[in-house]
Design an enzyme around this catalytic site. Structure first.
Site, PDB file in Angstrom:
ATOM      1  N   SER A   1      15.661  20.290 -63.906  1.00 12.01           N
ATOM      2  CA  SER A   1      16.355  20.359 -65.085  1.00 12.01           C
ATOM      3  C   SER A   1      16.030  21.424 -65.915  1.00 12.01           C
ATOM      4  O   SER A   1      15.696  22.622 -65.512  1.00 12.01           O
ATOM      5  CB  SER A   1      16.729  18.844 -65.663  1.00 12.01           C
TER       6      SER A   1
ATOM      7  N   ASP B   1      27.532  17.752 -60.494  1.00 13.25           N
ATOM      8  CA  ASP B   1      26.600  17.802 -61.516  1.00 13.25           C
ATOM      9  C   ASP B   1      27.350  18.287 -62.860  1.00 13.25           C
ATOM     10  O   ASP B   1      27.754  19.488 -62.812  1.00 13.25           O
ATOM     11  CB  ASP B   1      25.287  18.688 -61.307  1.00 13.25           C
TER      12      ASP B   1
ATOM     13  N   HIS C   1      23.404  15.012 -62.207  1.00 16.57           N
ATOM     14  CA  HIS C   1      22.446  15.605 -62.405  1.00 16.57           C
ATOM     15  C   HIS C   1      20.993  14.927 -62.153  1.00 16.57           C
ATOM     16  O   HIS C   1      19.924  15.475 -62.284  1.00 16.57           O
ATOM     17  CB  HIS C   1      22.503  15.770 -64.216  1.00 16.57           C
TER      18      HIS C   1
HETATM   19  C1  MLT Z   1      18.484  23.076 -70.270  1.00 21.47           C
HETATM   20  O1  MLT Z   1      18.689  22.991 -71.439  1.00 21.47           O
HETATM   21  O2  MLT Z   1      17.623  23.473 -69.837  1.00 21.47           O
HETATM   22  C2  MLT Z   1      19.545  22.438 -69.607  1.00 21.47           C
HETATM   23  O3  MLT Z   1      20.754  22.206 -70.298  1.00 21.47           O
HETATM   24  C3  MLT Z   1      18.980  21.210 -68.847  1.00 21.47           C
HETATM   25  C4  MLT Z   1      18.651  20.157 -69.950  1.00 21.47           C
HETATM   26  O4  MLT Z   1      19.381  19.315 -70.312  1.00 21.47           O
HETATM   27  O5  MLT Z   1      17.305  19.979 -69.988  1.00 21.47           O
END
Ligand code: MLT
Length: 200
Positions: free
Chosen positions: A102, A152, A183
């Protein structure tokens, strides 16, 4: 950067560099590292940014909208940290595999977008396109595994395919794994990443 380093038992294996998701820390992905590459040295890194008390690797303006200036700054900061850690712990900076989930996959992706030789391979789990309108370095020597979800909600499939295309356009060998667990990180994709890594 806050981090944990665990020396491996097999020096022929790459060192895994772990980048957690939002709200995680340097220890989160240690069990995944054990599954992906037993015997490897492991460097777990904690993001330097806090969002409502949750560690991240760079700031965002809102969900999915990144603070590009901060992302670029943090990308260089992380690269410098990796060089310092390699000297401190004596691991081979030319034999690194990024493992990011992520937000952690997004900083790892940004490192690939900036540096041709930072990682030999990368396991990007539920990544997004970190930056657009950029010329990527030549990634001819780099292999990337992308774990994505057809459903996702945070990383829509079109975004994932765009990332695949950008990396391939720069010469990277990209292997896609599509699951349907949203996700979430699934055991199935972790095992697929392990099998892929064992062939490197
Ligand atoms: C991010 O902010 O890098 C992406 O949206 C994934 C997350 O939720 O961290």
């Amino acid at each position: 950067m806050n981090h944990v380093f665990r020396k491996g038992t097999d020096d022929s294996k790459p060192t895994l560099v772990l980048f957690h998701g939002t709200g995680g820390n340097e220890n989160d992905l240690l069990p995944l590292a054990d599954l992906l590459s037993p015997g490897s040295s492991v460097l777990g890194v904690r993001g330097n940014v806090l969002e409502n008390g949750m560690p991240r690797f760079f700031r965002r303006l809102s969900e999915g909208v990144f603070d590009e200036a901060d992302l670029i700054f943090r990308t260089h900061e992380t690269k410098q940290f990796l060089e310092k850690a390699a000297a401190q712990y004596g691991f081979d900076a030319n034999h690194l595999v990024a493992v990011g989930y992520s937000n952690g996959a997004n900083i790892a992706g940004s490192l690939l977008f900036h540096y041709k030789d930072v990682f030999q391979s990368a396991v990007l789990l539920h990544p997004m396109v970190p930056l657009r309108r950029r010329t990527l370095p030549s990634l001819d020597e780099v292999s990337v595994f992308i774990g994505a979800g057809t459903n996702d909600p945070i990383c829509p499939p079109a975004d994932t395919r765009e990332l695949e295309g950008l990396l391939q356009g720069a010469g990277a060998k990209v292997t896609m794994h599509w699951g349907n667990q949203g996700h979430r990180l699934s055991m199935e994709e972790a095992e697929a990443a392990r099998d892929w890594l064992s062939e490197r």
